[in-house]
Design a protein around this motif. Structure first.
Motif, PDB file in Angstrom:
ATOM      1  N   LEU A  29      74.104  38.679  -6.730  1.00 52.47           N
ATOM      2  CA  LEU A  29      73.363  38.924  -5.738  1.00 52.47           C
ATOM      3  C   LEU A  29      72.095  40.023  -6.267  1.00 52.47           C
ATOM      4  O   LEU A  29      70.946  39.798  -6.004  1.00 52.47           O
ATOM      5  N   PRO A  30      72.585  41.305  -6.840  1.00 46.71           N
ATOM      6  CA  PRO A  30      71.374  41.849  -7.321  1.00 46.71           C
ATOM      7  C   PRO A  30      70.566  41.252  -8.475  1.00 46.71           C
ATOM      8  O   PRO A  30      69.286  41.474  -8.286  1.00 46.71           O
ATOM      9  N   THR A  31      70.986  40.114  -9.208  1.00 48.25           N
ATOM     10  CA  THR A  31      70.049  39.376  -9.994  1.00 48.25           C
ATOM     11  C   THR A  31      69.151  38.571  -9.229  1.00 48.25           C
ATOM     12  O   THR A  31      67.838  38.524  -9.676  1.00 48.25           O
ATOM     13  N   LEU A  32      69.771  38.027  -8.090  1.00 48.66           N
ATOM     14  CA  LEU A  32      68.867  37.231  -7.246  1.00 48.66           C
ATOM     15  C   LEU A  32      67.780  38.148  -6.629  1.00 48.66           C
ATOM     16  O   LEU A  32      66.595  37.773  -6.636  1.00 48.66           O
ATOM     17  N   MET A  33      67.888  39.315  -6.238  1.00 42.16           N
ATOM     18  CA  MET A  33      67.004  40.432  -6.081  1.00 42.16           C
ATOM     19  C   MET A  33      66.047  40.660  -6.689  1.00 42.16           C
ATOM     20  O   MET A  33      64.804  40.726  -6.571  1.00 42.16           O
ATOM     21  N   LEU A  34      66.486  40.658  -8.107  1.00 39.33           N
ATOM     22  CA  LEU A  34      65.335  40.837  -9.471  1.00 39.33           C
ATOM     23  C   LEU A  34      64.519  39.895  -9.303  1.00 39.33           C
ATOM     24  O   LEU A  34      63.253  40.024  -9.734  1.00 39.33           O
ATOM     25  N   MET A  35      65.118  38.554  -9.388  1.00 42.05           N
ATOM     26  CA  MET A  35      64.335  37.536  -9.471  1.00 42.05           C
ATOM     27  C   MET A  35      63.242  37.425  -8.260  1.00 42.05           C
ATOM     28  O   MET A  35      61.996  36.807  -8.753  1.00 42.05           O
ATOM     29  N   GLY A  36      63.494  37.847  -7.286  1.00 45.05           N
ATOM     30  CA  GLY A  36      62.610  38.009  -6.071  1.00 45.05           C
ATOM     31  C   GLY A  36      61.704  38.920  -6.567  1.00 45.05           C
ATOM     32  O   GLY A  36      60.167  38.603  -6.279  1.00 45.05           O
ATOM     33  N   VAL A  37      61.852  39.868  -6.925  1.00 49.32           N
ATOM     34  CA  VAL A  37      60.654  40.824  -7.456  1.00 49.32           C
ATOM     35  C   VAL A  37      59.798  40.323  -8.623  1.00 49.32           C
ATOM     36  O   VAL A  37      58.840  40.598  -8.578  1.00 49.32           O
ATOM     37  N   ASN A  38      60.555  39.438  -9.406  1.00 52.28           N
ATOM     38  CA  ASN A  38      59.825  39.170 -10.584  1.00 52.28           C
ATOM     39  C   ASN A  38      59.031  37.695 -10.341  1.00 52.28           C
ATOM     40  O   ASN A  38      58.473  37.360 -11.369  1.00 52.28           O
ATOM     41  N   ILE A  39      58.973  37.311  -9.292  1.00 54.53           N
ATOM     42  CA  ILE A  39      58.436  35.975  -8.836  1.00 54.53           C
ATOM     43  C   ILE A  39      57.122  36.087  -9.171  1.00 54.53           C
ATOM     44  O   ILE A  39      56.276  35.143  -9.508  1.00 54.53           O
ATOM     45  N   SER A  40      56.349  37.361  -8.882  1.00 62.49           N
ATOM     46  CA  SER A  40      54.928  37.364  -8.823  1.00 62.49           C
ATOM     47  C   SER A  40      54.523  37.180 -10.370  1.00 62.49           C
ATOM     48  O   SER A  40      53.581  36.748 -10.742  1.00 62.49           O
ATOM     49  N   TYR A  41      55.463  38.037 -11.387  1.00 57.47           N
ATOM     50  CA  TYR A  41      55.177  38.021 -12.766  1.00 57.47           C
ATOM     51  C   TYR A  41      55.405  36.450 -13.155  1.00 57.47           C
ATOM     52  O   TYR A  41      54.612  36.024 -14.229  1.00 57.47           O
ATOM     53  N   LEU A  42      56.112  35.670 -12.547  1.00 55.29           N
ATOM     54  CA  LEU A  42      56.671  34.361 -12.979  1.00 55.29           C
ATOM     55  C   LEU A  42      55.184  33.599 -12.746  1.00 55.29           C
ATOM     56  O   LEU A  42      54.823  32.779 -13.616  1.00 55.29           O
ATOM     57  N   ILE A  43      54.796  33.644 -11.343  1.00 62.09           N
ATOM     58  CA  ILE A  43      53.783  32.786 -11.321  1.00 62.09           C
ATOM     59  C   ILE A  43      52.549  33.203 -12.001  1.00 62.09           C
ATOM     60  O   ILE A  43      51.539  32.329 -12.579  1.00 62.09           O
ATOM     61  N   GLY A  44      52.237  34.401 -12.050  1.00 61.42           N
ATOM     62  CA  GLY A  44      51.135  35.122 -12.979  1.00 61.42           C
ATOM     63  C   GLY A  44      51.067  34.555 -14.449  1.00 61.42           C
ATOM     64  O   GLY A  44      50.135  34.022 -14.994  1.00 61.42           O
ATOM     65  N   GLY A  45      52.557  34.651 -14.974  1.00 66.15           N
ATOM     66  CA  GLY A  45      52.547  34.099 -16.366  1.00 66.15           C
ATOM     67  C   GLY A  45      52.222  32.535 -16.522  1.00 66.15           C
ATOM     68  O   GLY A  45      51.876  32.044 -17.465  1.00 66.15           O
ATOM     69  N   THR A  46      52.776  31.861 -15.383  1.00 63.18           N
ATOM     70  CA  THR A  46      52.506  30.391 -15.308  1.00 63.18           C
ATOM     71  C   THR A  46      50.779  30.145 -15.573  1.00 63.18           C
ATOM     72  O   THR A  46      50.523  29.071 -16.221  1.00 63.18           O
ATOM     73  N   LEU A  47      49.906  31.054 -14.708  1.00 65.75           N
ATOM     74  CA  LEU A  47      48.629  30.743 -14.733  1.00 65.75           C
ATOM     75  C   LEU A  47      48.107  30.955 -16.206  1.00 65.75           C
ATOM     76  O   LEU A  47      47.282  30.150 -16.644  1.00 65.75           O
ATOM     77  N   VAL A  48      48.603  31.669 -16.890  1.00 64.60           N
ATOM     78  CA  VAL A  48      48.068  32.186 -18.284  1.00 64.60           C
ATOM     79  C   VAL A  48      48.686  30.976 -19.257  1.00 64.60           C
ATOM     80  O   VAL A  48      47.972  30.618 -20.001  1.00 64.60           O
ATOM     81  N   VAL A  49      49.704  30.443 -19.185  1.00 65.52           N
ATOM     82  CA  VAL A  49      50.354  29.805 -19.791  1.00 65.52           C
ATOM     83  C   VAL A  49      49.591  28.316 -19.830  1.00 65.52           C
ATOM     84  O   VAL A  49      49.590  27.612 -20.770  1.00 65.52           O
ATOM     85  N   GLU A  50      49.376  27.982 -18.545  1.00 65.80           N
ATOM     86  CA  GLU A  50      48.417  26.747 -18.464  1.00 65.80           C
ATOM     87  C   GLU A  50      47.202  26.692 -19.493  1.00 65.80           C
ATOM     88  O   GLU A  50      46.839  25.796 -19.938  1.00 65.80           O
ATOM     89  N   GLN A  51      46.451  27.735 -19.340  1.00 71.82           N
ATOM     90  CA  GLN A  51      45.362  27.913 -20.206  1.00 71.82           C
ATOM     91  C   GLN A  51      45.738  27.778 -21.770  1.00 71.82           C
ATOM     92  O   GLN A  51      44.787  27.156 -22.444  1.00 71.82           O
ATOM     93  N   VAL A  52      46.858  28.262 -22.236  1.00 74.15           N
ATOM     94  CA  VAL A  52      47.118  28.151 -23.467  1.00 74.15           C
ATOM     95  C   VAL A  52      47.479  26.658 -23.980  1.00 74.15           C
ATOM     96  O   VAL A  52      47.171  26.242 -25.037  1.00 74.15           O
ATOM     97  N   PHE A  53      48.382  26.157 -23.039  1.00 71.16           N
ATOM     98  CA  PHE A  53      48.540  24.689 -23.381  1.00 71.16           C
ATOM     99  C   PHE A  53      47.670  23.579 -22.951  1.00 71.16           C
ATOM    100  O   PHE A  53      47.926  22.637 -22.944  1.00 71.16           O
ATOM    101  N   GLY A  54      46.551  23.887 -22.236  1.00 68.41           N
ATOM    102  CA  GLY A  54      45.272  23.000 -21.794  1.00 68.41           C
ATOM    103  C   GLY A  54      45.836  22.159 -20.670  1.00 68.41           C
ATOM    104  O   GLY A  54      45.519  21.151 -20.731  1.00 68.41           O
ATOM    105  N   ILE A  55      46.585  22.764 -19.676  1.00 66.72           N
ATOM    106  CA  ILE A  55      47.319  22.032 -18.561  1.00 66.72           C
ATOM    107  C   ILE A  55      46.152  22.300 -17.413  1.00 66.72           C
ATOM    108  O   ILE A  55      45.880  23.277 -17.291  1.00 66.72           O
TER     109      ILE A  55
END
Length: 329
Positions: A251-277
């Motif tokens: 449960l605490p890790t699930l809550m942490l995952m919810g907090v980090n979801i914004s960083y995950l989405i932001g990281g995805t946008l950057v990675v797309e540029q690196v890999f030409g997606i």
């Protein structure tokens, strides 16, 4: 910690429960409103003229003035904002792209499937690896494996996500040839194969914090009185680990995952540029370089809406599993 069966037996139709849900929804709406205001005004502070981007550096003042009028950029800022809100609430869109002339919503929906698939793959990979590493570390406390896994977050937290992506490309794509350098192949198998390295790159940024959090929670549960009692009763260690320890630690890790979801989405946008997606990330960077205000606003709002909805769902699930977490997120 209250388990799922105990939580389901507790009354949830109370006034406090409804008040908490209403307050959570109001907070979510407030975040969306703040994002709308911030995105609209901050973008217009950034230097650059969309009309000049369209017409070119050597455009005449008369042509620029005409283009400003066509795009509505000559209107007072408050009037532009009211137009923005009207289009958003009546059409669910932020307007047509200044550069491409296409609906922002259509442009985003064309790129969204690839980005969503990448996010899902990264989440699944991050959860699986975190569970594996944290379980091994917690069950081998203060041993060699535990020390190695504890060193891993310390080293990887300082690595920029784009740098990790470039290293993976050089190793697994250029040197070994296991994965394509960039782009997305056709078909489900091809898409999964093409997005494997980007997903690993995105998950790489989430794994260290999840491992550290889950390991700490598992050690706390393993040292609790009820686990000692279960061991004394002769219950197998595997059953205790997966049926009791992981359930009470997740449960605490699930809550942490919810907090980090914004960083995950932001990281995805950057990675797309690196890999030409050709996903939402590449569309965002192209729109920023061309000062395409409607597209930038649309991407920011859709991403913010996704973060708020996912965070709210995780908060509701966390409270459903353990009502004592209500308001603690």
């Amino acid at each position: 910690m209250t388990n799922l069966k105990q939580a389901l037996n507790q009354p949830r139709g109370s006034k406090d429960s409804y008040n908490w849900l209403v307050i959570s929804l109001i907070k979510a709406l407030a975040v969306i409103c703040c994002v709308m205001i911030a995105v609209f005004f901050i973008i217009r502070i950034v230097p650059g003229d969309p009309a000049k981007m369209i017409l070119g550096e050597y455009s005449t003042p008369e042509a620029l003035k005409s283009m400003h009028h066509t795009l509505g950029l000559d209107l007072p800022l408050w009037e532009q904002f009211m137009r923005f809100l009207k289009t958003l609430f009546t059409q669910g869109d932020t307007g047509n792209s200044i550069v491409m002339g296409t609906s922002t919503r259509e442009l985003i929906m064309q790129r969204a499937p690839v980005t969503l698939l990448l996010i899902v793959m990264a989440c699944v990979l991050a959860i699986f690896v975190s569970l594996l590493f944290a379980t091994v570390a917690a069950t081998h406390k203060d041993k060699l494996l535990d020390h190695l896994i504890r060193i891993f977050p310390t080293i990887t937290l300082g690595m920029p996500i784009f740098w990790v992506g470039l290293l993976l490309i050089l190793l697994f794509s250029v040197r070994l040839g296991w994965f394509p350098v960039g782009g997305v192949s056709e078909g489900w198998i091809g898409a999964l194969h093409s997005l494997a390295l980007p997903a690993i790159t995105v998950a790489f940024s989430q794994i260290p914090t999840l491992v550290r959090s889950l390991r700490a929670q598992m050690l706390e549960v393993l040292e609790s009185d009820f686990v000692v009692t279960l061991k004394a009763a002769g219950i197998p260690s595997r059953v205790i680990l997966f049926k009791h320890v992981l359930r009470n630690s997740a449960l605490p890790t699930l809550m942490l995952m919810g907090v980090n979801i914004s960083y995950l989405i932001g990281g995805t946008l950057v990675v797309e540029q690196v890999f030409g997606i050709k996903g939402i990330g590449s569309l965002l960077f192209t729109s920023i370089s061309k000062r395409d205000f409607p597209v930038i606003q649309g991407i920011a709002l859709y991403c913010a809406l996704a973060v708020v909805i996912i965070s709210l769902l995780i908060e509701i699930i966390s409270w459903w599993l353990d009502p004592r977490t209500k308001g603690k997120q």
